[in-house]
Every structure is written in structure tokens, then in C-alpha cells.
Write a protein that holds these residues in place. Sequence first.
Motif, PDB file in Angstrom:
ATOM      1  N   LEU A 224       0.822  -1.199   0.000  1.00  0.00           N
ATOM      2  CA  LEU A 224       0.000   0.000   0.000  1.00  0.00           C
ATOM      3  C   LEU A 224       0.864   1.259   0.000  1.00  0.00           C
ATOM      4  N   GLU A 225       2.021   1.191   0.615  1.00  0.00           N
ATOM      5  CA  GLU A 225       2.994   2.278   0.521  1.00  0.00           C
ATOM      6  C   GLU A 225       4.172   1.773  -0.287  1.00  0.00           C
ATOM      7  N   PRO A 226       4.387   2.315  -1.498  1.00  0.00           N
ATOM      8  CA  PRO A 226       5.490   1.824  -2.331  1.00  0.00           C
ATOM      9  C   PRO A 226       6.817   1.910  -1.593  1.00  0.00           C
ATOM     10  N   PRO A 238       2.416  -6.544   8.131  1.00  0.00           N
ATOM     11  CA  PRO A 238       1.793  -7.227   6.989  1.00  0.00           C
ATOM     12  C   PRO A 238       0.270  -7.131   6.999  1.00  0.00           C
ATOM     13  N   ALA A 239      -0.318  -6.950   8.175  1.00  0.00           N
ATOM     14  CA  ALA A 239      -1.776  -6.874   8.253  1.00  0.00           C
ATOM     15  C   ALA A 239      -2.313  -5.586   7.648  1.00  0.00           C
ATOM     16  N   THR A 240      -1.527  -4.516   7.703  1.00  0.00           N
ATOM     17  CA  THR A 240      -2.010  -3.218   7.225  1.00  0.00           C
ATOM     18  C   THR A 240      -1.232  -2.683   6.035  1.00  0.00           C
ATOM     19  N   ASP A 241      -0.049  -3.219   5.758  1.00  0.00           N
ATOM     20  CA  ASP A 241       0.792  -2.694   4.687  1.00  0.00           C
ATOM     21  C   ASP A 241       0.701  -3.494   3.397  1.00  0.00           C
ATOM     22  N   LEU A 242       0.086  -4.682   3.435  1.00  0.00           N
ATOM     23  CA  LEU A 242       0.004  -5.541   2.259  1.00  0.00           C
ATOM     24  C   LEU A 242      -1.438  -5.919   1.979  1.00  0.00           C
ATOM     25  N   LEU A 243      -1.758  -6.087   0.692  1.00  0.00           N
ATOM     26  CA  LEU A 243      -3.070  -6.586   0.290  1.00  0.00           C
ATOM     27  C   LEU A 243      -2.909  -7.509  -0.916  1.00  0.00           C
ATOM     28  N   HIS A 254      -0.211  -0.185 -10.844  1.00  0.00           N
ATOM     29  CA  HIS A 254       1.133   0.323 -11.112  1.00  0.00           C
ATOM     30  C   HIS A 254       1.244   1.030 -12.464  1.00  0.00           C
ATOM     31  N   THR A 255       0.112   1.291 -13.112  1.00  0.00           N
ATOM     32  CA  THR A 255       0.174   2.104 -14.329  1.00  0.00           C
ATOM     33  C   THR A 255       0.444   3.563 -13.991  1.00  0.00           C
ATOM     34  N   ARG A 256       0.240   3.927 -12.729  1.00  0.00           N
ATOM     35  CA  ARG A 256       0.626   5.273 -12.290  1.00  0.00           C
ATOM     36  C   ARG A 256       1.926   5.164 -11.505  1.00  0.00           C
ATOM     37  N   ARG A 257       2.920   5.975 -11.902  1.00  0.00           N
ATOM     38  CA  ARG A 257       4.223   5.953 -11.250  1.00  0.00           C
ATOM     39  C   ARG A 257       4.650   7.374 -10.888  1.00  0.00           C
ATOM     40  N   PRO A 258       5.424   7.536  -9.813  1.00  0.00           N
ATOM     41  CA  PRO A 258       5.968   6.476  -8.959  1.00  0.00           C
ATOM     42  C   PRO A 258       5.002   5.982  -7.892  1.00  0.00           C
ATOM     43  N   ASP A 262      -4.487   4.047  -5.688  1.00  0.00           N
ATOM     44  CA  ASP A 262      -5.022   3.434  -4.473  1.00  0.00           C
ATOM     45  C   ASP A 262      -5.992   2.321  -4.845  1.00  0.00           C
ATOM     46  N   ILE A 263      -6.230   1.427  -3.902  1.00  0.00           N
ATOM     47  CA  ILE A 263      -7.188   0.339  -4.135  1.00  0.00           C
ATOM     48  C   ILE A 263      -8.567   0.912  -4.453  1.00  0.00           C
ATOM     49  N   GLU A 264      -8.956   1.985  -3.768  1.00  0.00           N
ATOM     50  CA  GLU A 264     -10.261   2.590  -4.033  1.00  0.00           C
ATOM     51  C   GLU A 264     -10.319   3.166  -5.442  1.00  0.00           C
ATOM     52  N   ASP A 265      -9.184   3.684  -5.933  1.00  0.00           N
ATOM     53  CA  ASP A 265      -9.131   4.176  -7.316  1.00  0.00           C
ATOM     54  C   ASP A 265      -9.410   3.042  -8.300  1.00  0.00           C
ATOM     55  N   ILE A 266      -8.810   1.893  -8.056  1.00  0.00           N
ATOM     56  CA  ILE A 266      -9.013   0.738  -8.938  1.00  0.00           C
ATOM     57  C   ILE A 266     -10.478   0.310  -8.913  1.00  0.00           C
ATOM     58  N   ARG A 267     -11.081   0.315  -7.727  1.00  0.00           N
ATOM     59  CA  ARG A 267     -12.500  -0.056  -7.621  1.00  0.00           C
ATOM     60  C   ARG A 267     -13.371   0.918  -8.410  1.00  0.00           C
ATOM     61  N   CYS A 268     -13.039   2.205  -8.347  1.00  0.00           N
ATOM     62  CA  CYS A 268     -13.810   3.198  -9.098  1.00  0.00           C
ATOM     63  C   CYS A 268     -13.660   2.979 -10.597  1.00  0.00           C
ATOM     64  N   MET A 269     -12.458   2.639 -11.044  1.00  0.00           N
ATOM     65  CA  MET A 269     -12.241   2.350 -12.458  1.00  0.00           C
ATOM     66  C   MET A 269     -13.109   1.167 -12.906  1.00  0.00           C
ATOM     67  N   LEU A 270     -13.141   0.140 -12.066  1.00  0.00           N
ATOM     68  CA  LEU A 270     -13.929  -1.043 -12.401  1.00  0.00           C
ATOM     69  C   LEU A 270     -15.411  -0.701 -12.476  1.00  0.00           C
ATOM     70  N   GLU A 271     -15.908   0.109 -11.540  1.00  0.00           N
ATOM     71  CA  GLU A 271     -17.315   0.487 -11.562  1.00  0.00           C
ATOM     72  C   GLU A 271     -17.643   1.349 -12.771  1.00  0.00           C
ATOM     73  N   GLU A 272     -16.733   2.262 -13.089  1.00  0.00           N
ATOM     74  CA  GLU A 272     -16.966   3.167 -14.211  1.00  0.00           C
ATOM     75  C   GLU A 272     -17.022   2.445 -15.542  1.00  0.00           C
ATOM     76  N   HIS A 273     -16.224   1.404 -15.665  1.00  0.00           N
ATOM     77  CA  HIS A 273     -16.130   0.692 -16.939  1.00  0.00           C
ATOM     78  C   HIS A 273     -16.795  -0.682 -16.900  1.00  0.00           C
ATOM     79  N   GLY A 274     -17.612  -0.887 -15.908  1.00  0.00           N
ATOM     80  CA  GLY A 274     -18.393  -2.125 -15.847  1.00  0.00           C
ATOM     81  C   GLY A 274     -17.575  -3.355 -15.536  1.00  0.00           C
TER      82      GLY A 274
END
Length: 275
Positions: A224-226, A238-243, A254-258, A262-274
Amino acid sequence: MLAAKQELIVRELEEGTGAVIAVAIDNGGLRSGMKIWFADLDQQHGPVAEIRPRGLKAHHVNLTFGNFSGPIIRQIRQASAEDRQLAMALVASIDQAAALSLGEQALEDWTVTDGSFRMDATIRHDVRPDTDEAVSLTCREVIVPMMAAMAELIGYDMVEDDAVDDEPAFEGAIKPSVINRRERNPRNRLLCIRLHGESCAACGLEPRLRYGEIAGGIIEVHHLEPLANVAAPRPYDPATDLLPLCPSCHRAAHTRRPVPWDIEDIRCMLEEHGG
């Protein structure tokens, strides 16, 4: 008979610990057992686990150190705070039903200080202890966490320090890559899955349910923190730093660097694009 399960035991332990494992049958008791150790250390110079049937439907497992383990124990005493934390978390992940004992030491603050260190656990099954099902369960739930903890303290890590390069100019060109130590460490993956399960934290995919056992190992570990953004080494939880993330969501993060999405960003992408 455990003698017929050597290949199964080695496979389970090598996948879980990231180290090469050696085994040997032990006929010293009333019932045959099997001793397990790291292949680059013989039975006298490092940690040795032993699995032995107990009763009609149980295995007893213990981990001790050989008589000439002084150098390895000194190495373990020098382990970093991060390695110690991960080792303790791995042992703590053993199911309480396995009746784990560390002698007089507490689960939350045990240390390896000398050759008298010992772990014991008894795990009960619904089937006979000589079945593949029972042996695999004992390996995954008890022996792997024990040996993985020792591997972490000793320092069995897969590290590559190659520099990142741009996309190759030609198809098929060899491209150097950075492989992060913590991301490649199989103990992190093991503990991440034990704590969070095998479902992708972004899309919910659980490969084992969709594709069967053959795809059970494709879930990846996401920080979660690069680590590249951490200014100084620090212990991590490991309970809070890894998923766990499926390969697609991990690549998308990881398409956004560096700084990855966020995980929530990925979820929003999935919802937006079905998705």
C-alpha cells in the motif's frame, strides 16, 4: 505412511518458504516420522522440523535446532526488526486449534537465543493422518509458518537489484527489471493470504474458485505504501501494509508511477467501466 509423502511435503514447504528443503524418514519412535530442514544446512547446523502421526487423526510437529547451530543462531540474533516482525507474524498465523507451544515464551515476543529454542504443535484432522489431505493441511497450517519464520530470520531472500529501463525498442529484446525484495519474498505472500484471504482486494476475484487449484497461486502481493517512496528502512505490519491483488488489478495499480493508484481508485475504475 509419511515415507510416501516426501514429494508432497517438499513441494508444500518449498512453495511456502522460498528455500530448498531436505527431508528424511525418522524411525526412532513408535510411529515413523519425517525430519525436515533447509537443504544448505544439515540436520546438525540449523532448525529441523519433525512431523509424526499422533493418535488416529492428528499430527504432532516440533521444531528444534541441531547441536552445531551456533553460527546460525548468532545470525538469527542479528536479524533486522522487520525480519523479526514478519517471523513472529508468521508463527502467530498458525491456527490456535493447532495447540502451539513455545515452551515458556509468549507467542507475541518469542526469540531464538540459544539451541534450547523449541516449538511444538498438534493439529487434528477429520481424516487419517496418512492421507494427502491431512499431510498437506499440516504442512500449510503448521510446518510452513514455522519454517518460513526461520527462513525469514536466517535471511533466505530472492533479491535482484537490476535497474528499471524504458520499453524495449524491439519485440523480444531483453529488458532489465526491478524485482522488489519484499514483493518477491514468498513469506510475505504467504502471510498476506493468511491474513486477508485469496480474493483480490480490488475486484474480488478469487482465482482458486474461478479456475481451480491450478490457478490458486496467481494472487499477488501489493504494498500500500510503495517501498521506493520510503525514505528510511522501517518495520512494517503485513496486516495493514500488504493486500492481495489479482495480476490485472496489480498491473492496473502500477500504471501510475511512482505512486500507484489506491485500491479505491481501482475499484472506481472497475465500476466506471463495468468491470
